[in-house]
Design a protein around this motif. Sequence first.
Motif, PDB file in Angstrom:
ATOM      1  N   ALA A  87      -7.751 -13.890  -1.805  1.00 14.07           N
ATOM      2  CA  ALA A  87      -7.680 -14.812  -0.663  1.00 14.07           C
ATOM      3  C   ALA A  87      -6.598 -14.363   0.316  1.00 14.07           C
ATOM      4  CB  ALA A  87      -7.420 -16.229  -1.156  1.00 14.07           C
ATOM      5  N   GLN A  88      -5.480 -13.915  -0.210  1.00 19.23           N
ATOM      6  CA  GLN A  88      -4.402 -13.431   0.650  1.00 19.23           C
ATOM      7  C   GLN A  88      -4.858 -12.207   1.442  1.00 19.23           C
ATOM      8  OE1 GLN A  88      -1.789 -13.890  -3.007  1.00 19.23           O
ATOM      9  NE2 GLN A  88      -0.278 -13.583  -1.396  1.00 19.23           N
ATOM     10  N   LEU A  89      -5.583 -11.328   0.777  1.00 18.59           N
ATOM     11  CA  LEU A  89      -6.068 -10.122   1.444  1.00 18.59           C
ATOM     12  C   LEU A  89      -7.126 -10.478   2.485  1.00 18.59           C
ATOM     13  CD1 LEU A  89      -5.949  -7.109   1.759  1.00 18.59           C
ATOM     14  CD2 LEU A  89      -7.506  -6.892  -0.193  1.00 18.59           C
ATOM     15  N   THR A  90      -7.972 -11.446   2.171  1.00 17.49           N
ATOM     16  CA  THR A  90      -8.992 -11.887   3.124  1.00 17.49           C
ATOM     17  C   THR A  90      -8.340 -12.416   4.398  1.00 17.49           C
ATOM     18  OG1 THR A  90     -10.537 -12.405   1.344  1.00 17.49           O
ATOM     19  CG2 THR A  90     -10.954 -13.453   3.446  1.00 17.49           C
ATOM     20  N   SER A  91      -7.183 -13.027   4.255  1.00 16.44           N
ATOM     21  CA  SER A  91      -6.457 -13.522   5.426  1.00 16.44           C
ATOM     22  C   SER A  91      -5.783 -12.392   6.197  1.00 16.44           C
ATOM     23  CB  SER A  91      -5.395 -14.535   4.998  1.00 16.44           C
ATOM     24  OG  SER A  91      -6.001 -15.668   4.446  1.00 16.44           O
ATOM     25  N   ALA A  92      -5.347 -11.352   5.509  1.00 15.08           N
ATOM     26  CA  ALA A  92      -4.593 -10.269   6.141  1.00 15.08           C
ATOM     27  C   ALA A  92      -5.481  -9.202   6.785  1.00 15.08           C
ATOM     28  CB  ALA A  92      -3.671  -9.609   5.124  1.00 15.08           C
ATOM     29  N   LEU A  93      -6.644  -8.938   6.220  1.00 11.71           N
ATOM     30  CA  LEU A  93      -7.471  -7.833   6.714  1.00 11.71           C
ATOM     31  C   LEU A  93      -7.916  -7.980   8.174  1.00 11.71           C
ATOM     32  CD1 LEU A  93      -9.564  -6.833   3.584  1.00 11.71           C
ATOM     33  CD2 LEU A  93      -8.095  -5.335   4.943  1.00 11.71           C
ATOM     34  N   PRO A  94      -8.292  -9.168   8.638  1.00 13.03           N
ATOM     35  CA  PRO A  94      -8.689  -9.254  10.056  1.00 13.03           C
ATOM     36  C   PRO A  94      -7.592  -8.795  11.011  1.00 13.03           C
ATOM     37  CG  PRO A  94      -9.460 -11.193   8.885  1.00 13.03           C
ATOM     38  CD  PRO A  94      -8.565 -10.427   7.937  1.00 13.03           C
ATOM     39  N   ASP A  95      -6.339  -9.061  10.680  1.00 20.62           N
ATOM     40  CA  ASP A  95      -5.226  -8.613  11.511  1.00 20.62           C
ATOM     41  C   ASP A  95      -5.120  -7.089  11.483  1.00 20.62           C
ATOM     42  OD1 ASP A  95      -2.962  -9.148  13.207  1.00 20.62           O
ATOM     43  OD2 ASP A  95      -1.657  -8.711  11.504  1.00 20.62           O
ATOM     44  N   MET A  96      -5.318  -6.502  10.315  1.00 24.41           N
ATOM     45  CA  MET A  96      -5.283  -5.040  10.209  1.00 24.41           C
ATOM     46  C   MET A  96      -6.424  -4.425  11.019  1.00 24.41           C
ATOM     47  SD  MET A  96      -4.341  -4.659   6.158  1.00 24.41           S
ATOM     48  CE  MET A  96      -4.001  -2.900   6.148  1.00 24.41           C
ATOM     49  N   ILE A  97      -7.599  -5.051  10.950  1.00 22.33           N
ATOM     50  CA  ILE A  97      -8.766  -4.558  11.693  1.00 22.33           C
ATOM     51  C   ILE A  97      -8.468  -4.605  13.196  1.00 22.33           C
ATOM     52  CG2 ILE A  97     -11.170  -5.054  12.297  1.00 22.33           C
ATOM     53  CD1 ILE A  97     -11.431  -6.122   9.332  1.00 22.33           C
ATOM     54  N   GLU A  98      -7.884  -5.703  13.622  1.00 22.70           N
ATOM     55  CA  GLU A  98      -7.559  -5.860  15.044  1.00 22.70           C
ATOM     56  C   GLU A  98      -6.558  -4.813  15.521  1.00 22.70           C
ATOM     57  OE1 GLU A  98      -5.138  -9.017  17.770  1.00 22.70           O
ATOM     58  OE2 GLU A  98      -6.489  -9.854  16.254  1.00 22.70           O
ATOM     59  N   LYS A  99      -5.576  -4.485  14.690  1.00 23.74           N
ATOM     60  CA  LYS A  99      -4.533  -3.536  15.081  1.00 23.74           C
ATOM     61  C   LYS A  99      -4.983  -2.077  14.988  1.00 23.74           C
ATOM     62  CE  LYS A  99      -0.747  -6.605  13.997  1.00 23.74           C
ATOM     63  NZ  LYS A  99       0.173  -7.062  12.977  1.00 23.74           N
ATOM     64  N   ALA A 100      -6.006  -1.818  14.182  1.00 20.91           N
ATOM     65  CA  ALA A 100      -6.491  -0.444  14.031  1.00 20.91           C
ATOM     66  C   ALA A 100      -7.123   0.020  15.335  1.00 20.91           C
ATOM     67  CB  ALA A 100      -7.505  -0.369  12.887  1.00 20.91           C
ATOM     68  N   GLY A 101      -6.903   1.288  15.665  1.00 22.58           N
ATOM     69  CA  GLY A 101      -7.465   1.837  16.888  1.00 22.58           C
ATOM     70  C   GLY A 101      -8.718   2.662  16.666  1.00 22.58           C
ATOM     71  N   ASP A 102      -8.761   3.371  15.560  1.00 22.05           N
ATOM     72  CA  ASP A 102      -9.878   4.260  15.259  1.00 22.05           C
ATOM     73  C   ASP A 102     -11.094   3.455  14.805  1.00 22.05           C
ATOM     74  OD1 ASP A 102     -10.627   7.257  14.602  1.00 22.05           O
ATOM     75  OD2 ASP A 102     -11.277   6.040  12.880  1.00 22.05           O
ATOM     76  N   ALA A 139     -14.062   0.883   8.025  1.00 19.35           N
ATOM     77  CA  ALA A 139     -13.651   0.922   6.610  1.00 19.35           C
ATOM     78  C   ALA A 139     -12.945  -0.371   6.214  1.00 19.35           C
ATOM     79  CB  ALA A 139     -12.746   2.123   6.357  1.00 19.35           C
ATOM     80  N   LEU A 140     -12.092  -0.872   7.094  1.00 21.74           N
ATOM     81  CA  LEU A 140     -11.389  -2.129   6.799  1.00 21.74           C
ATOM     82  C   LEU A 140     -12.354  -3.313   6.796  1.00 21.74           C
ATOM     83  CD1 LEU A 140      -8.164  -1.529   8.927  1.00 21.74           C
ATOM     84  CD2 LEU A 140      -8.351  -1.468   6.417  1.00 21.74           C
ATOM     85  N   GLN A 141     -13.339  -3.295   7.688  1.00 24.12           N
ATOM     86  CA  GLN A 141     -14.346  -4.363   7.720  1.00 24.12           C
ATOM     87  C   GLN A 141     -15.158  -4.363   6.423  1.00 24.12           C
ATOM     88  OE1 GLN A 141     -14.725  -6.815  10.165  1.00 24.12           O
ATOM     89  NE2 GLN A 141     -16.024  -7.661   8.576  1.00 24.12           N
ATOM     90  N   GLU A 142     -15.520  -3.179   5.942  1.00 19.22           N
ATOM     91  CA  GLU A 142     -16.246  -3.069   4.676  1.00 19.22           C
ATOM     92  C   GLU A 142     -15.386  -3.600   3.527  1.00 19.22           C
ATOM     93  OE1 GLU A 142     -17.474   1.009   4.291  1.00 19.22           O
ATOM     94  OE2 GLU A 142     -18.744   0.876   6.083  1.00 19.22           O
ATOM     95  N   ARG A 175     -13.181   1.052  -3.894  1.00 15.17           N
ATOM     96  CA  ARG A 175     -13.256   2.450  -3.469  1.00 15.17           C
ATOM     97  C   ARG A 175     -12.805   2.648  -2.032  1.00 15.17           C
ATOM     98  NH1 ARG A 175     -12.601   3.708  -8.012  1.00 15.17           N
ATOM     99  NH2 ARG A 175     -14.296   3.790  -9.503  1.00 15.17           N
ATOM    100  N   ALA A 176     -12.214   1.636  -1.448  1.00 13.89           N
ATOM    101  CA  ALA A 176     -11.715   1.784  -0.078  1.00 13.89           C
ATOM    102  C   ALA A 176     -10.672   2.895  -0.010  1.00 13.89           C
ATOM    103  CB  ALA A 176     -11.134   0.471   0.431  1.00 13.89           C
ATOM    104  N   ASP A 177      -9.944   3.087  -1.103  1.00 14.18           N
ATOM    105  CA  ASP A 177      -8.905   4.117  -1.126  1.00 14.18           C
ATOM    106  C   ASP A 177      -9.492   5.495  -0.851  1.00 14.18           C
ATOM    107  OD1 ASP A 177      -6.206   5.164  -1.713  1.00 14.18           O
ATOM    108  OD2 ASP A 177      -7.214   6.031  -3.446  1.00 14.18           O
ATOM    109  N   GLU A 178     -10.632   5.807  -1.459  1.00  9.69           N
ATOM    110  CA  GLU A 178     -11.258   7.105  -1.255  1.00  9.69           C
ATOM    111  C   GLU A 178     -11.687   7.285   0.198  1.00  9.69           C
ATOM    112  OE1 GLU A 178     -14.413   7.120  -4.097  1.00  9.69           O
ATOM    113  OE2 GLU A 178     -13.048   7.182  -5.806  1.00  9.69           O
ATOM    114  N   LYS A 179     -12.274   6.238   0.773  1.00  9.47           N
ATOM    115  CA  LYS A 179     -12.685   6.301   2.180  1.00  9.47           C
ATOM    116  C   LYS A 179     -11.473   6.482   3.088  1.00  9.47           C
ATOM    117  CE  LYS A 179     -16.425   3.043   1.349  1.00  9.47           C
ATOM    118  NZ  LYS A 179     -16.869   1.676   1.565  1.00  9.47           N
ATOM    119  N   LEU A 180     -10.435   5.736   2.799  1.00  7.16           N
ATOM    120  CA  LEU A 180      -9.231   5.821   3.624  1.00  7.16           C
ATOM    121  C   LEU A 180      -8.565   7.189   3.516  1.00  7.16           C
ATOM    122  CD1 LEU A 180      -7.807   2.272   2.909  1.00  7.16           C
ATOM    123  CD2 LEU A 180      -8.795   3.074   5.069  1.00  7.16           C
ATOM    124  N   THR A 181      -8.566   7.756   2.321  1.00  9.82           N
ATOM    125  CA  THR A 181      -7.981   9.088   2.140  1.00  9.82           C
ATOM    126  C   THR A 181      -8.752  10.117   2.954  1.00  9.82           C
ATOM    127  OG1 THR A 181      -7.107   8.568  -0.046  1.00  9.82           O
ATOM    128  CG2 THR A 181      -7.473  10.906   0.442  1.00  9.82           C
TER     129      THR A 181
END
Length: 141
Positions: free
Chosen positions: A3-18, A24-27, A123-129
Amino acid sequence: MEAQLTSALPDMIEKAGDAALKQALQEHLSETQNHMERVGDIFQRHGAMAENHNDQSMVRLVSAEKWAEMIKDRDQRDAGIIASAQRIEHYEMAVYGTLASWAKQLGFGDDEEDLRAILAQERADEKLTRLAEREINPSVA
């Protein structure tokens, strides 16, 4: 934790430029929402209620991302977001691996199966790497 991550990810998505990083963050957000449902099923099987609990490790991990708004260079900010997301992903993998082992030791086969299924999806780690190595980090360098 989810739940904490669900709250934090939209902010990360918004700040990401690429665009690929945003995707990847949306997935990861979609997977995280699915994980919350599976964890809820485990609670229900045991007649337990998921209470509002702030996982203090996750609090620190998601708050570490706050620095991103201070970095103006898009590629540098994206590299930092990837690093933060990977730390979060590694923490999730450790938690689910531990819980699955405990479920096995306690004879909760259905719980172990669900927890291992969640772990397999982390597996987000593999995509992010791949994204960091191929696109973002070379741009920063």
